[in-house]
Write an enzyme that holds these catalytic residues in place. Structure first.
Site: not given
Ligand code: GLC
Length: 799
Positions: A406, A409, A483
């Site tokens: 995650d 980017e 998200d």
């Molecule tokens: C980001 C991710 C989400 C995750 C969060 C905490 O917003 O896109 O899926 O739960 O971070 O790690």
């Protein structure tokens, strides 16, 4: 260089003067490349096959640079069997499938098939040019032209009339139709003009743009803030061929572990250990199938990657082993930010070996993410990818089964939401700023992770999930769309977004089911699970401050329906896995827009709220509250309602019944569909028998289905360790014959018998022969017109 022109595009870029390529000075063929020298610079036309042409532009006196981004993996393609005819105003270049005209006075390319039908052409006044660092191509926009692809983008299926930016962005704001860019950059476009199609892959990792007819009705255009103009024109007789060629260039998804096609449960975050165990136990108690549980950032110690919070998870190994006994695979999140903490081993190592991103003067780039101030691995270095990949043993040793990447980017808690553009990346000596590498950061992290997992255990297929990526990400990772929110409109948006991702080579994709931010509700979750049943990647996930959205969170009524659909997902697993194999072979998506199967039918061209799973299952999800019907378009042929068996003639809209417990599903008459037994998780029990459903129809005289199966977990399939059988039937005047043919049998199947269901058989057979011998091992139900035959053989005849 003397040609400078002003053209109308100021509103797009704020800079409207371009050097436009004009007159051809000379040309030369060298192997598979036709070099063109023009007044303003050079253009290389590199022929990769008779259908794929790479166009690379060099400004002024610069040499043509043939290097590629890491998206491109096949560098062996080479085609030099093309002819050149020098005509007064034109150069005519011919391959075995294309005729390309090059305008000598004012550079432009036009592509024709060998019957002289135009496929696609550049804008005839300005085709290629540059302005400062910006490089740009303009293409003629045909009146009826439509656009697909571009990966993870908002909007409807057809992207015409929109402008999109490729710049991987952590976008927490609600994803509305104008929200762009999102987390992934896939600069691959499919042009489709009344049944004729072609592809363009723009191999440039800088910030790029596609204006698909927003600013002009005459042309469309793509350009980049830097790097070179380097694109591939892909010809093909249909969209399927174009995707195949695109994925020849950028790679395909290796087969994932079969368990990763099961149901995944996640939330931000399940902790402590007791909560994880409780969630797992509930799934088993309630007999709702579930294969995977995801651990979000709270499993770590102060969000330090590759650590465990010892208070909340004192015995991860024990927990993971207990969960594994119960069939659960645990996937842990890993963000790229490494906490700046001199006591932290990973940070120490990164500093010691010079693995983190820096500015040119040697100062480290430090920025805030979840752990506070962090350093960021420079994934452009082979050494760093290896180091990062190797860290995963810390989790895998404990029993973690997959990795969720995650914030890659990379997402940063700052105004620009990402890394400073002046940061430099080493790229093994061919250094460049973050402007060049930004869009590649997630792809290279994905590569590091996938390869690290594979090195750790070369027998097991890695499972990696990512938010960011670039073309080629399919080689390493499944993708989820970040998200989203618990809004109905986001459920609707998911359908064309996932279809276009599939058309862009990313087969294994899905959205957060139930919605990530905001609060879900029973009806929304139920409808989202129904769509999820056919999403290649099926994960329920939600944000930290929102109410629970596990299948049982909204009461019995919803729980029952959700259970039914998650079970149905497992019924469809054999079919889905088979489609994953097709995707692995040819890039063909699992979740397909109807235009892929019915390119001659205009009604499918922008059909954004229905899709096909393979070529015989049509799905029409409900994406609005309080609906008990929905309109469904059935293309030509006969379609049978999956639930009731009712048959419909296609090429028309129908109103399908869709009360809360029903998602409209139609099966193409004549099709064969395998359905698997329901289990709590993949591999829970031995499969004793394969159920094959044959959707007979008076009009369809034959049908077949080719089924691929393997062990679902190892790489033995790459050495031929698989099984392929073809099931087929044919009506003769006096009988129906069903056959099973083995096309490959190097994998020992778990089962040896079949339950064949001949559906819609309106007459009870007088004789059933199995392998030539008359049998009474069958039952006919004249209520639902279904004949069931159980066999361990390879041939059935009905008379
Ligand atoms: C980001 C991710 C989400 C995750 C969060 C905490 O917003 O896109 O899926 O739960 O971070 O790690």
């Amino acid at each position: 260089m003397n040609s400078s022109e002003i053209i109308d595009s100021g509103s797009l870029t704020g800079d409207n003067s371009y050097f436009i390529f004009s007159e051809l000075v000379d040309y030369q063929k060298e192997g598979n490349v036709l070099f063109l020298r023009l007044t303003e610079g050079s253009i290389a036309l590199e022929f990769l096959t008779s259908d794929i042409l790479r166009v690379v532009m060099a400004k002024g006196d610069n040499q043509v640079d043939f290097s590629s981004t890491p998206a491109v993996v096949d560098h062996t393609l080479n085609y030099n069997n093309f002819s050149i005819l020098d005509r007064t105003e034109l150069l005519e270049v011919k391959t075995e499938s294309l005729k390309i005209l090059i305008n000598k006075k004012k550079f432009s390319l036009s592509f024709y098939d060998l019957e002289d039908k135009l496929i696609h052409q550049d804008h005839n006044d300005h085709a290629l040019g540059w302005s400062g660092d910006q490089v740009r191509a303009w293409k003629k926009l045909e009146e009826q032209e439509r656009f697909y692809g571009l990966g993870e983008k908002t909007g409807y299926l057809d992207k015409r009339g929109r402008k999109y930016t490729m710049w991987n962005t952590d976008t927490f704001n609600p994803h509305v139709p104008s929200t762009d860019p999102l987390y992934q950059s896939i600069p691959f476009l499919i042009g489709f003009n009344q049944g004729r199609s072609y592809g363009i892959y723009f191999d440039n990792s800088y910030q790029t743009y596609f204006d698909l007819g927003l600013n002009s009705k005459e042309y469309y255009s793509f350009w980049s803030e830097g790097g070179k103009l380097d694109y591939y024109f892909i010809n093909g007789s249909n969209i399927k061929e174009i995707i195949k060629s695109y994925t020849d260039l950028t790679g395909r998804m290796p087969l994932p572990p079969k368990w990763s096609l099961g149901y995944h449960q996640s939330r931000y975050s399940y902790h402590p250990e007791a909560e994880v165990r409780e969630i797992a136990q509930k799934f088993r108690e309630k007999e709702i199938p579930c294969d995977v549980i995801h651990l979000d950032i709270h499993y770590m110690d102060e969000y330090k990657v590759f650590t465990w919070d010892e208070k909340e998870f004192p015995q991860p190994k024990q927990m993971l082993s207990d969960l594994s006994e119960d069939g659960f695979k645990v996937v842990t999140i890993i963000d790229p930010g490494v906490k700046k903490d001199p006591r932290y081993k990973l940070y120490q190592e990164g500093i010691k070996h010079d693995y983190f991103c820096k500015y040119l003067d040697g100062e480290y780039y430090i920025a805030k993410v979840w752990p506070g101030e962090c350093s960021f691995p420079d994934f452009t270095k082979v050494e760093v990818r290896r180091w990062w990949g190797d860290q995963h043993h810390l989790l895998l040793d404990q029993g973690v089964k997959g990795i969720w990447n995650d914030m890659n980017e990379p997402g940063i808690f700052s105004k620009t939401s990402t890394m400073d553009l002046e940061v430099v990346h080493d790229n093994d000596g061919d250094m460049g700023t973050h402007r060049r590498f930004h869009n590649l950061y997630g792809l290279l992290e994905g590569q590091a992770t996938y390869e690290g997992l594979k090195r750790y255990n070369s027998e097991k297929r890695p499972f990696v999930l990512t938010r960011a990526g670039f073309s080629g990400i399919q080689r390493y990772s499944a993708v989820w769309t970040g998200d989203n929110r618990s809004f109905w409109i986001h459920l609707e948006l998911a359908i064309p977004m996932l279809m276009n991702m599939g058309l862009s080579g990313i087969t294994f994709c899905g959205t957060d089911v139930g919605g990530f931010a905001d609060n879900s509700d029973g009806e929304l979750l139920t409808r989202w699970i129904q769509l999820g049943l056919f999403m290649p990647f099926l994960r329920n996930h939600c944000a930290i401050n929102n109410i629970n959205q596990e299948p049982w969170s909204f009461g019995k009524e919803y729980e029952e329906i959700i259970r039914k659909y998650i079970k149905l997902r497992y019924r469809f697993l054999t079919h889905l896995y088979n489609l994953f194999y097709r995707a692995h072979q040819s890039g063909l998506p699992v979740m397909r827009p109807l235009v892929l199967e019915y390119p001659e039918d205009e009604k499918t061209y922008n059909l954004s709220d229905q899709f096909m799973v393979g070529d015989s299952v049509l799905v029409a999800p409900v994406y609005q509250p309080d609906r008990s019907e929905r309109m469904v378009y059935l293309p030509k042929g006969e379609w049978q309602d999956f639930w009731t068996g009712q048959s419909y003639q296609g090429q028309k809209y129908i109103i399908a019944k869709a009360p809360l417990d029903t998602i409209p599903i139609f099966i193409k008459a004549g099709a064969i569909l395998p359905l698997s037994p329901v289990m709590n998780y993949v591999g829970e029990e031995k499969i004793e028998e394969l159920e094959l459903n044959i959707y007979l129809s008076g009009d369809v005289k034959e049908g077949s289905y080719r089924l691929y199966e393997d062990d679902g977990s190892s790489f033995a399939y790459q050495q031929g360790g698989y099984n392929i059988r073809e099931f087929s039937y044919l009506y003769y005047t006096d009988r129906l014959e069903f056959n099973i043919d083995s096309l490959a049998d190097d994998y020992q199947l778990e089962y040896s018998s079949y339950l064949i269901k001949f559906r819609n058989l309106d007459l009870e057979p007088s004789v059933v022969m199995i392998d030539g011998v008359k049998s009474d091992q069958w039952q006919y139900n004249n209520g639902n017109l279904e004949l069931k035959v159980e066999i361990e053989a390879s041939k059935i005849e009905l008379k």
